[in-house]
Design an enzyme around this catalytic site. Structure first.
Site, PDB file in Angstrom:
ATOM      1  N   MET A  82       0.854  -1.213   0.000  1.00  0.00           N
ATOM      2  CA  MET A  82       0.000   0.000   0.000  1.00  0.00           C
ATOM      3  C   MET A  82       0.889   1.262   0.000  1.00  0.00           C
ATOM      4  O   MET A  82       1.728   1.173   0.945  1.00  0.00           O
ATOM      5  CB  MET A  82      -0.808   0.113   1.283  1.00  0.00           C
ATOM      6  CG  MET A  82      -1.931  -0.828   1.368  1.00  0.00           C
ATOM      7  SD  MET A  82      -3.479  -0.515   0.698  1.00  0.00           S
ATOM      8  CE  MET A  82      -4.223   0.774   1.580  1.00  0.00           C
TER       9      MET A  82
ATOM     10  N   GLU B 169       0.757   6.211  -1.047  1.00  0.00           N
ATOM     11  CA  GLU B 169       0.349   5.331  -2.139  1.00  0.00           C
ATOM     12  C   GLU B 169      -0.795   5.931  -2.940  1.00  0.00           C
ATOM     13  O   GLU B 169      -1.726   6.502  -2.379  1.00  0.00           O
ATOM     14  CB  GLU B 169      -0.123   3.988  -1.584  1.00  0.00           C
ATOM     15  CG  GLU B 169       0.954   3.171  -0.941  1.00  0.00           C
ATOM     16  CD  GLU B 169       0.416   1.825  -0.480  1.00  0.00           C
ATOM     17  OE1 GLU B 169       1.210   0.879  -0.383  1.00  0.00           O
ATOM     18  OE2 GLU B 169      -0.792   1.715  -0.223  1.00  0.00           O
ATOM     19  N   LEU B 170      -0.740   5.768  -4.243  1.00  0.00           N
ATOM     20  CA  LEU B 170      -1.862   6.098  -5.114  1.00  0.00           C
ATOM     21  C   LEU B 170      -2.772   4.888  -5.280  1.00  0.00           C
ATOM     22  O   LEU B 170      -3.954   5.016  -5.584  1.00  0.00           O
ATOM     23  CB  LEU B 170      -1.348   6.553  -6.480  1.00  0.00           C
ATOM     24  CG  LEU B 170      -0.513   7.834  -6.478  1.00  0.00           C
ATOM     25  CD1 LEU B 170       0.112   8.053  -7.856  1.00  0.00           C
ATOM     26  CD2 LEU B 170      -1.369   9.026  -6.069  1.00  0.00           C
TER      27      LEU B 170
END
Length: 386
Positions: free
Chosen positions: A15, A241-242
């Site tokens: 993540m 995180e994207l």
């Protein structure tokens, strides 16, 4: 927590001008003893009297405190958290009480992991916990928060509760069927970032009024596992995180003034020495020392960004997670590589006191929790690590 926790930990890991580095002597920085038990994916905060509180994560329901103003500094155990073991909560001090927001855990031994939206507060005077009569507007896991003043906290980012919970429901349903489980895992990770619907709304919680307010949105996509700091009414939201496995190198900057958040020009973390691009960090440590914003540690997947750019949505597939030991500093408006930490580390607790940034616990390069406490301090243009 059994197989579900193993899958959770595996998934969450997917993540959180060069200046010199020196190891300090006792005259430069505060030395703190190790935490009584290893701590990663926990949470912590410091009160107005210089007392640090840390807990949850791999410490289960345990909490500890240490008074930085005492000559002999030792960790003391306080009353255990009543809301059950959980990871990735956010905590701040408001009105001289410790507030704990959200997290992820299991309601009982048979239930799947799930995102929490509850809030608890701890009274240092009474050594008691109380569940606050409120729930957050969205589930809170992978979120970040900063104290705005004595009554308000800003909270943003985090995973989408429904998508996240569904993943663990499906993992539990697959049980011992490895083929089905691998299918669930692949389907979960093989999506574009927009399909995860990470939270991009900025919420303000007012402890005095026990109310939530929508303060707008992030200027771009929502993130999870970002680091955040507040200094002189300026918010810095660092990387994150994207989508699971894919980070961003962007640092968002905003000004909080007259109860309004105004987004300013963002910046990017520079590449590490010897690397072509900065993957971005999740689970990094951060804090200010003598006006310099320091960011260190965290973890990423080298090559995931290029894979995603090339159209591979499961961008970290086959890539080993890398825990980082680099430290960066925002010096006179420019990001610089500063040097290395004592060891690669991420997913611990960052606490600032005066001009020291304490790095409490974390996860090492073997994925194991640690109990060590180190610190960053800027002195005469040098980064001092103790």
């Amino acid at each position: 927590m059994g197989m579900q926790m193993k899958n959770f930990k595996k998934m969450m890991t997917l993540m959180a001008l060069c200046l010199s580095v020196a190891i300090t002597t006792s005259g430069y920085a505060t030395t703190l003893p190790d935490i009584p038990e290893p701590l990663k994916n926990g949470t912590g905060a410091i009160d107005n009297n210089g007392v640090i509180y840390v807990g949850l994560g791999t410490a289960g329901t345990s909490w500890y405190k240490i008074d930085l103003k005492k000559q002999h500094k030792d960790w003391e155990r306080i009353k255990s958290f009543p809301g059950g073991a959980r990871e990735q909560s956010v905590s701040v001090f408001l009105n001289d009480e410790l507030y704990v927001f959200g997290g992820v855990g299991k309601k009982n031994s048979e239930s799947p992991l799930q995102v929490y939206s509850d809030v608890y507060k701890y009274s240092p005077v009474k050594n008691t916990w109380q569940k606050v009569d409120t729930i957050s507007p969205v589930g809170l896991t992978g979120h970040t928060g900063v104290k705005l003043n004595e009554t308000m906290v800003l909270i943003t980012g985090g995973v989408n509760e429904h998508i996240f919970d569904k993943y663990f429901i499906d993992i539990a349903a697959a049980a011992a069927d490895e083929s089905e489980k691998n299918k669930v895992i692949y389907n979960y990770f093989n999506k574009p970032a927009k399909d995860y619907f990470f939270n991009k709304i900025v919420f303000i919680y007012n402890a005095k009024e026990n109310t939530w307010k929508n303060a707008g949105e992030l200027p771009d996509a929502g993130t999870a596992g970002s680091s955040s700091v507040m200094e002189n009414n300026f918010l810095m939201l660092i990387n994150g995180e994207l989508k699971p496995g894919l980070r961003t190198d962007v640092i968002y900057r905003a000004m909080w003034d007259n109860d309004k958040l105004t987004w300013l020009k963002n910046s990017q973390l520079p590449p590490s020495p010897g690397e072509q691009q900065q993957e971005g960090l999740a689970g990094a440590f951060s804090g200010y020392s003598h006006g310099v914003l320091l960011v260190g540690g965290g973890a990423n997947f080298p090559g995931a960004k290029q894979n995603y750019t090339n159209g591979k949505f499961y961008s970290h597939e086959g890539i080993n997670k890398k825990w980082r030991d680099e430290v960066y500093g925002l010096v006179n408006g420019h990001w610089q590589y500063m040097g290395k930490m004592k060891q690669p580390l991420g997913y611990g607790v960052s606490v600032s006191y005066g001009d020291e940034v304490f790095l409490i616990g974390g996860e090492n390069a073997k994925g194991k929790p640690v109990s060590s406490v180190t610190s960053f301090t800027m002195r005469d243009g040098n980064l001092l690590i103790k």
